[in-house]
Design an enzyme around this catalytic site. Structure first.
Site, PDB file in Angstrom:
ATOM      1  N   THR A   1       5.400   2.121   5.578  1.00 12.86           N
ATOM      2  CA  THR A   1       4.021   1.686   5.804  1.00 12.86           C
ATOM      3  C   THR A   1       3.324   2.685   6.704  1.00 12.86           C
ATOM      4  OG1 THR A   1       2.567   0.124   6.947  1.00 12.86           O
ATOM      5  CG2 THR A   1       4.836   0.082   7.615  1.00 12.86           C
TER       6      THR A   1
ATOM      7  N   LEU B   1      -7.713   8.255   2.050  1.00 10.36           N
ATOM      8  CA  LEU B   1      -7.165   9.574   2.341  1.00 10.36           C
ATOM      9  C   LEU B   1      -6.026   9.492   3.361  1.00 10.36           C
ATOM     10  CD1 LEU B   1      -9.927  10.218   0.990  1.00 10.36           C
ATOM     11  CD2 LEU B   1     -10.076  12.193   2.489  1.00 10.36           C
ATOM     12  N   GLN B   2      -6.107   8.527   4.258  1.00  9.33           N
ATOM     13  CA  GLN B   2      -5.072   8.359   5.273  1.00  9.33           C
ATOM     14  C   GLN B   2      -3.696   8.108   4.665  1.00  9.33           C
ATOM     15  OE1 GLN B   2      -6.788   5.532   8.510  1.00  9.33           O
ATOM     16  NE2 GLN B   2      -8.127   5.490   6.740  1.00  9.33           N
ATOM     17  N   ARG B   3      -3.685   7.426   3.538  1.00  6.72           N
ATOM     18  CA  ARG B   3      -2.388   7.076   2.976  1.00  6.72           C
ATOM     19  C   ARG B   3      -1.984   7.968   1.819  1.00  6.72           C
ATOM     20  NH1 ARG B   3      -4.217   1.306   0.180  1.00  6.72           N
ATOM     21  NH2 ARG B   3      -4.691   2.185  -1.860  1.00  6.72           N
TER      22      ARG B   3
ATOM     23  N   ASP C   1       0.998   1.766   8.489  1.00  2.00           N
ATOM     24  CA  ASP C   1       0.560   0.955   9.629  1.00  2.00           C
ATOM     25  C   ASP C   1       1.554   0.952  10.793  1.00  2.00           C
ATOM     26  OD1 ASP C   1      -1.898   0.110   8.584  1.00  2.00           O
ATOM     27  OD2 ASP C   1      -0.895  -1.381   7.331  1.00  2.00           O
TER      28      ASP C   1
ATOM     29  N   GLU D   1     -10.363  -0.392  11.614  1.00  2.00           N
ATOM     30  CA  GLU D   1     -11.170  -1.208  10.696  1.00  2.00           C
ATOM     31  C   GLU D   1     -11.109  -2.684  11.092  1.00  2.00           C
ATOM     32  OE1 GLU D   1      -9.381  -0.705   6.797  1.00  2.00           O
ATOM     33  OE2 GLU D   1      -7.485  -1.563   7.451  1.00  2.00           O
TER      34      GLU D   1
ATOM     35  N   GLY E   1       0.829  -1.205   0.000  1.00  2.00           N
ATOM     36  CA  GLY E   1       0.000   0.000   0.000  1.00  2.00           C
ATOM     37  C   GLY E   1       0.858   1.248   0.000  1.00  2.00           C
TER      38      GLY E   1
ATOM     39  N   GLY F   1      -6.048  -0.162   9.695  1.00  2.00           N
ATOM     40  CA  GLY F   1      -5.316  -0.974  10.663  1.00  2.00           C
ATOM     41  C   GLY F   1      -6.008  -2.305  10.822  1.00  2.00           C
TER      42      GLY F   1
END
Lengths: 409, 409
Positions: B141, B299-301, B143, B244, B12, B188
């Protein structure tokens, strides 16, 4: 010295609605207002005698700058429809009693076409009881659906956020070497001004969304799937912008196809969400490719970190203009923005009879939407481009934008 | 003059993954690399001989700055797991043939713990065939779940976007004078680093989210509803951050309660989304109040307009450090970030055996999560705060952030 001022905010908030509040407050103080009161939670809160003295909460020009950069309604908001005064005069008597107690001379209400209904009714009632309080509407809405005014403060910043985010989502959609369809669901119950703004993502470094669906045009599910299939023959990653309020020709909202549940607010508007997810599931199932629905949700109306300088400035100006119009003796009017030219972009403000604005929705002209849904017309692009220009630096503390509140939080 | 370089991006994307690419490219050129190739769509694309010569696409330091500010993977990405070379040596022979054809000496792969599996396998295979190509992993990442390294580039910017957006959503949630619950669904799958970052929204001007649910702890639906009901006794507007990937004690993902459909990607990971909507529907139904689920989604990434300067700088540094490590003769290692101090925040880079990192997920320590779900520990806050500091100015053209692409778009 001028009479006391009361200002309220109503309807859905925007990233710049507090800039209008700042414009009202600062101008009223500069013009000599002894007291500037803010009603809490709009007219509904006022009926419960919820208000505050803004002088006790805003102490400096720095705090005014912070207010301009704080999203959502500083004073809180409501979705409250005043009754017809011929049927229920009690509510009006209560309001005017409070206004008299606070010795209010000027009443400002920052809101959209529902909120302008409040200004209309209050000024009409004032006329019948021969009250000399001035009632002026200050335009605000991300939806840009107010009549007469060229555009509405709040729209430019939402458009900027949508376009910037669409660019980032389009980049993200290109990352894997496989067919995929991203549906961006954008606010807009009956009007597609915000969805149209997604087209701004297109430019030298981005193709922009491949398809745009606005509520002004009937949505046909079969044609939609066919069009996606057609585009997929030449392009792997598709990004499609849809309004939350797209409807089939029989009037059914696409989002209602999901679960047949219907919610409505106090103005009778359906609460819509889910069109994007519905369409992305449909694409996955029917075309067997990866698909994702992205709802921009409330971020569209509260992402003040992406506010447009033009928008935040104009939001302030309509607030200031409202005070000056009231001082000129006007009442039952809304401040409107008139566009003088596009190059250079120039606007001025005026006033307009509230009866011609309240409760009316301005739609995107049909000839501004490309019939094949691939984009927006040149006229639309020329109209919207100036509104997203330039940036406002958020006041960043500890890596995050700072906001101001009347209580500690 | 040094040997040819090949660099790829995998997994990702993040808002700053291209800053690592810039770090590899610029450092390799500065160190005298004649050719720096970029594989398109990671190792999967390379197997189809998809690559480009970066010199033909990046022409100036200005374009390098633009690359650092472009979200998503410039070179494209893949989620491709290499087979075990003892079972399928053909794939490896194909890869090494391409590497030999291009005369590659240094191989860099920017990715997370799945992607590090690729570096591990390629360096192991190189060892068995006595190839002297250097394979180095560059951590990436949102994450933040890579072992050994203090944190992972990409996390800081995602954390900053989440915290800033949470602040704006919290402001928005306060607007109406009525009970309402907003659920922010954050990425996540198995780790809650990102959801924990929502706690950063709390401060002098914001109460922060009221509850946080990370996947490290079992989720109990009844207790959740009870807790919301309890908090509603003293507070009208609640904002709750959930990962999530939250799961019931029997292992069922909360989002699977929605429709019992299960999708998995090529690494066998479930594709998760819908926990927020599910919980908000549950609250509406059981507690009879307004509730809204907001998925921050991709949007987070990709929100590079909100990138943290610390993050973008470190992303560049790990790219540069990878080149230097390879030049020092290292292989089968990943660059790690070591934190030296918090005040002032200081880090350096080192290298670490890829076998101790690939395929392992680093979870949030349980004692960093408050047991009553009301927040994160002081240790967590001290850990994460430095990572979101300072801003990078996007290069704005026409009111929107500019990006760079290797093809026109």
């Amino acid at each position: 010295m001028i009479g006391n001022v009361l200002v309220g905010q109503s309807g859905g908030p925007t990233a710049v609605i507090n800039s209008s509040l700042a414009g009202v407050y600062k101008t009223a103080k500069d013009q000599g207002a002894v007291k500037v009161y803010g009603m809490l939670y709009g007219i509904q809160g006022l009926l419960e005698e919820k208000y505050l003295d803004l002088d006790e909460h805003i102490h400096s020009d720095l705090e005014i700058e912070l207010l301009k950069r704080t999203p959502s309604s500083y004073l809180g908001s409501c979705r409250y429809k005043l009754p017809d005064f011929k049927e229920d005069s009690e509510t009006y008597e209560k309001i005017f009693n409070i206004l008299n107690e606070l010795d209010i001379q000027y009443f400002f209400y920052i809101g959209g076409n529902d909120s302008m209904d409040t200004i209309k009714k209050l000024s009409d009632y004032a006329h019948t009881i021969r009250s000399n309080i001035n009632f002026i509407g200050v335009p605000k809405t991300i939806d840009n659906d107010l009549e007469i005014t060229d555009h509405t403060p709040g729209y430019g910043s939402a458009a900027k956020f949508i376009a910037a985010t669409a660019k980032e989502i389009i980049r993200d959609s290109l990352v894997y070497d496989q067919k995929n369809v991203t549906i961006i669901e954008i606010m807009g119950r009956n009007v597609g001004w915000l969805t149209g703004a997604a087209a701004l993502a297109g430019g030298m470094d981005c193709e922009g969304p491949d398809l745009l669906y606005l509520p002004e045009m009937d949505f046909n599910l079969d044609e939609f799937i066919k069009k996606v299939e057609e585009l997929q023959k030449t392009k792997k990653a598709l990004v499609i912008a849809v309004s939350e309020g797209i409807r089939l020709s029989d009037g059914t909202y696409v989002c209602e196809l999901v679960d047949n549940v219907k919610f409505t607010d106090q103005f009778g508007h359906s609460l819509l969400s889910g069109s994007g997810k519905y369409l992305s599931n449909k694409i996955s199932t029917e075309l067997g490719c990866k698909s994702r629905g992205i709802e921009l949700n409330t971020l569209q109306r509260c992402a003040s970190h992406m506010a447009s300088l033009i928008d935040i400035t104009e939001a302030y100006q309509v607030g200031a203009a409202a005070v000056n119009a009231a001082l000129d003796g006007k009442t039952g009017e809304m401040i409107v923005i008139n566009r003088i030219s596009n190059q250079p972009y120039q606007c001025n403000t005026g006033t307009y009879d509230i009866h011609k604005i309240a409760n009316i929705e301005k739609k995107v002209p049909l000839n501004w939407i490309k019939e094949d849904n691939t984009g927006m017309s040149e006229e639309f692009m020329e109209y919207v481009k100036p509104l997203i220009q330039e940036e406002v630096t958020p006041i960043m503390i500890g890596g995050l934008p700072s906001h101001i509140n009347y209580n500690k939080f």
